[in-house]
Design a protein around this motif. Structure first.
Motif, PDB file in Angstrom:
ATOM      1  N   THR A 154       0.827  -1.210   0.000  1.00  0.00           N
ATOM      2  CA  THR A 154       0.000   0.000   0.000  1.00  0.00           C
ATOM      3  C   THR A 154       0.856   1.253   0.000  1.00  0.00           C
ATOM      4  OG1 THR A 154      -1.700  -1.193   1.238  1.00  0.00           O
ATOM      5  CG2 THR A 154      -1.870   1.179   1.187  1.00  0.00           C
ATOM      6  N   GLY A 155       1.919   1.249   0.780  1.00  0.00           N
ATOM      7  CA  GLY A 155       2.821   2.402   0.811  1.00  0.00           C
ATOM      8  C   GLY A 155       3.479   2.639  -0.536  1.00  0.00           C
ATOM      9  N   ALA A 156       3.938   1.557  -1.177  1.00  0.00           N
ATOM     10  CA  ALA A 156       4.550   1.681  -2.506  1.00  0.00           C
ATOM     11  C   ALA A 156       3.539   2.206  -3.521  1.00  0.00           C
ATOM     12  CB  ALA A 156       5.095   0.320  -2.947  1.00  0.00           C
ATOM     13  N   PHE A 157       2.303   1.727  -3.427  1.00  0.00           N
ATOM     14  CA  PHE A 157       1.249   2.185  -4.337  1.00  0.00           C
ATOM     15  C   PHE A 157       1.011   3.686  -4.189  1.00  0.00           C
ATOM     16  CE2 PHE A 157      -3.332   3.266  -4.239  1.00  0.00           C
ATOM     17  CZ  PHE A 157      -3.566   3.286  -5.611  1.00  0.00           C
ATOM     18  N   LEU A 158       0.911   4.169  -2.947  1.00  0.00           N
ATOM     19  CA  LEU A 158       0.662   5.592  -2.718  1.00  0.00           C
ATOM     20  C   LEU A 158       1.813   6.456  -3.221  1.00  0.00           C
ATOM     21  CD1 LEU A 158      -0.934   5.462   0.844  1.00  0.00           C
ATOM     22  CD2 LEU A 158      -2.069   6.219  -1.252  1.00  0.00           C
ATOM     23  N   LEU A 159       3.036   5.985  -3.038  1.00  0.00           N
ATOM     24  CA  LEU A 159       4.188   6.749  -3.524  1.00  0.00           C
ATOM     25  C   LEU A 159       4.221   6.795  -5.050  1.00  0.00           C
ATOM     26  CD1 LEU A 159       7.011   5.634  -1.055  1.00  0.00           C
ATOM     27  CD2 LEU A 159       5.869   7.866  -1.171  1.00  0.00           C
ATOM     28  N   CYS A 160       3.897   5.669  -5.689  1.00  0.00           N
ATOM     29  CA  CYS A 160       3.836   5.645  -7.163  1.00  0.00           C
ATOM     30  C   CYS A 160       2.734   6.573  -7.657  1.00  0.00           C
ATOM     31  CB  CYS A 160       3.576   4.223  -7.655  1.00  0.00           C
ATOM     32  SG  CYS A 160       4.951   3.083  -7.438  1.00  0.00           S
ATOM     33  N   LEU A 161       1.578   6.543  -7.002  1.00  0.00           N
ATOM     34  CA  LEU A 161       0.460   7.402  -7.396  1.00  0.00           C
ATOM     35  C   LEU A 161       0.823   8.865  -7.201  1.00  0.00           C
ATOM     36  CD1 LEU A 161      -2.465   6.804  -8.367  1.00  0.00           C
ATOM     37  CD2 LEU A 161      -3.209   7.135  -6.016  1.00  0.00           C
ATOM     38  N   TRP A 162       1.513   9.152  -6.100  1.00  0.00           N
ATOM     39  CA  TRP A 162       1.969  10.512  -5.828  1.00  0.00           C
ATOM     40  C   TRP A 162       2.966  10.983  -6.888  1.00  0.00           C
ATOM     41  CZ3 TRP A 162       7.070  11.799  -4.178  1.00  0.00           C
ATOM     42  CH2 TRP A 162       7.240  13.134  -3.780  1.00  0.00           C
ATOM     43  N   ALA A 163       3.782  10.053  -7.388  1.00  0.00           N
ATOM     44  CA  ALA A 163       4.849  10.419  -8.326  1.00  0.00           C
ATOM     45  C   ALA A 163       4.341  10.692  -9.745  1.00  0.00           C
ATOM     46  CB  ALA A 163       5.904   9.314  -8.368  1.00  0.00           C
ATOM     47  N   ILE A 164       3.226  10.062 -10.131  1.00  0.00           N
ATOM     48  CA  ILE A 164       2.794  10.192 -11.531  1.00  0.00           C
ATOM     49  C   ILE A 164       1.853  11.371 -11.764  1.00  0.00           C
ATOM     50  CG2 ILE A 164       3.064   7.731 -11.990  1.00  0.00           C
ATOM     51  CD1 ILE A 164       0.029   7.447 -11.831  1.00  0.00           C
ATOM     52  N   GLY A 165       1.383  12.039 -10.701  1.00  0.00           N
ATOM     53  CA  GLY A 165       0.548  13.216 -10.921  1.00  0.00           C
ATOM     54  C   GLY A 165      -0.652  13.267 -10.012  1.00  0.00           C
ATOM     55  N   LEU A 166      -1.607  14.122 -10.343  1.00  0.00           N
ATOM     56  CA  LEU A 166      -2.791  14.346  -9.520  1.00  0.00           C
ATOM     57  C   LEU A 166      -3.884  13.357  -9.902  1.00  0.00           C
ATOM     58  CD1 LEU A 166      -2.883  18.251  -9.503  1.00  0.00           C
ATOM     59  CD2 LEU A 166      -2.350  16.747  -7.583  1.00  0.00           C
ATOM     60  N   ASN A 167      -4.006  12.319  -9.097  1.00  0.00           N
ATOM     61  CA  ASN A 167      -5.011  11.288  -9.328  1.00  0.00           C
ATOM     62  C   ASN A 167      -5.688  10.945  -8.002  1.00  0.00           C
ATOM     63  OD1 ASN A 167      -4.256  10.494 -12.244  1.00  0.00           O
ATOM     64  ND2 ASN A 167      -2.314  10.317 -11.155  1.00  0.00           N
ATOM     65  N   ILE A 168      -6.949  10.523  -8.077  1.00  0.00           N
ATOM     66  CA  ILE A 168      -7.698  10.154  -6.880  1.00  0.00           C
ATOM     67  C   ILE A 168      -7.667   8.630  -6.737  1.00  0.00           C
ATOM     68  CG2 ILE A 168      -9.886  10.370  -5.645  1.00  0.00           C
ATOM     69  CD1 ILE A 168     -10.625  12.612  -7.629  1.00  0.00           C
ATOM     70  N   GLY A 185       0.928  -1.943 -19.405  1.00  0.00           N
ATOM     71  CA  GLY A 185       1.857  -0.863 -19.139  1.00  0.00           C
ATOM     72  C   GLY A 185       1.926  -0.377 -17.703  1.00  0.00           C
ATOM     73  N   ARG A 186       2.642   0.733 -17.514  1.00  0.00           N
ATOM     74  CA  ARG A 186       3.007   1.238 -16.195  1.00  0.00           C
ATOM     75  C   ARG A 186       1.793   1.600 -15.344  1.00  0.00           C
ATOM     76  NH1 ARG A 186       6.282   6.821 -15.752  1.00  0.00           N
ATOM     77  NH2 ARG A 186       4.277   7.535 -16.576  1.00  0.00           N
ATOM     78  N   GLN A 187       0.801   2.273 -15.946  1.00  0.00           N
ATOM     79  CA  GLN A 187      -0.355   2.681 -15.164  1.00  0.00           C
ATOM     80  C   GLN A 187      -1.123   1.470 -14.640  1.00  0.00           C
ATOM     81  OE1 GLN A 187      -2.879   5.555 -17.069  1.00  0.00           O
ATOM     82  NE2 GLN A 187      -1.475   7.226 -16.606  1.00  0.00           N
ATOM     83  N   ASP A 188      -1.166   0.402 -15.422  1.00  0.00           N
ATOM     84  CA  ASP A 188      -1.831  -0.813 -14.971  1.00  0.00           C
ATOM     85  C   ASP A 188      -1.071  -1.445 -13.815  1.00  0.00           C
ATOM     86  OD1 ASP A 188      -4.104  -2.708 -15.741  1.00  0.00           O
ATOM     87  OD2 ASP A 188      -2.415  -4.097 -15.647  1.00  0.00           O
ATOM     88  N   VAL A 189       0.256  -1.369 -13.862  1.00  0.00           N
ATOM     89  CA  VAL A 189       1.081  -1.888 -12.761  1.00  0.00           C
ATOM     90  C   VAL A 189       0.737  -1.156 -11.467  1.00  0.00           C
ATOM     91  CG1 VAL A 189       3.423  -2.105 -11.868  1.00  0.00           C
ATOM     92  CG2 VAL A 189       2.967  -2.612 -14.268  1.00  0.00           C
ATOM     93  N   ILE A 190       0.659   0.179 -11.542  1.00  0.00           N
ATOM     94  CA  ILE A 190       0.335   0.975 -10.358  1.00  0.00           C
ATOM     95  C   ILE A 190      -1.085   0.680  -9.882  1.00  0.00           C
ATOM     96  CG2 ILE A 190       0.039   3.325  -9.486  1.00  0.00           C
ATOM     97  CD1 ILE A 190       2.210   4.180 -11.496  1.00  0.00           C
TER      98      ILE A 190
END
Length: 245
Positions: A3-17, A180-185
């Motif tokens: 979960t922590g890795a997911f939040l950091l990846c989401l934070w890194a790719i931009g503004l997403n909910i 791709g990458r977004q699906d991984v996240i």
């Protein structure tokens, strides 16, 4: 960790909910995701991360509607799981609630394939090799049925719970290179959640549906009845929520 890795990846790719699919222009979402990831590092502050997930989910409902956000009920399960790390009262039910929310989300998206197959056809048109030569219309129906069934048994625990979790886990992992990458996240929290029943086995949720000492035939009959009821209720709920919204 997942979960922590997911939040950091989401934070890194931009503004997403909560997921790469849901976009926003509100910068405070960026801060909530980072703080939530940071707070997961300590047991006592995990409840703050849980609150962050709840705030983001409610905000997602306000922006995209409840019907759309029912795909992501599993985030509520993650919130309860994290809160259970900090709050002893939730410790006993956190795995059960998390697994139930995950099963609900997977069954909901499975019904989506059966109700609106053309949504999935758009994806298959771009990634036709995943159909393995099967007619796309037939493949979508089969995929929806298998997805719903695996999620149902993930919730009820009938049969081999760990095997069902492993099959779903394998499907999500195999899809990563194709999409791709977004699906991984996007699939990272699902993978993390599936590891819990894979390692820990059944919880209070699965034990609730069993009839110990009543024999195989009666338990099998109850499982069939529950399956039929679940399938019917999910169809009604899908159309009902969409109509209300």
């Amino acid at each position: 960790l997942g979960t922590g890795a997911f939040l950091l990846c989401l934070w890194a790719i931009g503004l997403n909910i909560l997921t790469p699919e849901l976009h926003t222009r509100m910068t405070w979402v960026f801060d909530v995701q980072f703080i939530s990831a940071f707070c997961i590092a300590w047991r006592r502050t995990c409840v703050i991360s849980a609150l962050g997930f709840c705030v983001l989910y409610v905000y997602g409902v306000s922006q995209y509607g409840l019907f759309h956000m029912l795909d992501y009920v599993y985030f509520i399960g993650i919130a309860v799981f994290l809160a259970g790390i900090s709050l002893p009262r939730l410790a006993r039910i956190r795995v059960a609630v998390m697994t139930g929310c995950l099963a609900f989300s997977i069954m909901w998206t499975a019904i989506e394939k059966l109700v609106y197959p053309h949504w999935t056809q758009e994806v298959l048109s771009m990634h036709s090799r995943i159909t393995m030569g099967i007619n796309p219309e037939t493949f979508i129906v089969l995929a929806g049925f298998v997805e719903f069934t695996l999620a149902f048994y993930l919730a009820t625990g009938r049969g081999m719970l760990r095997m069902e979790a492993l099959v779903l886990l394998t499907v999500f992992i195999i899809a990563m290179p194709t999409f791709g990458r977004q699906d991984v996240i996007g699939h990272l929290p699902l993978i993390a959640m599936l590891i819990v029943p894979l390692m820990g086995g059944d919880s209070a949720l699965q034990r609730f549906w069993r009839l110990p000492g009543r024999g195989v035939l009666l338990n099998a009959s109850v499982a069939c009845l529950l399956y039929a009821i679940a399938l019917s209720l999910f169809f009604q709920a899908y159309y009902g929520v969409q109509w209300l919204e």
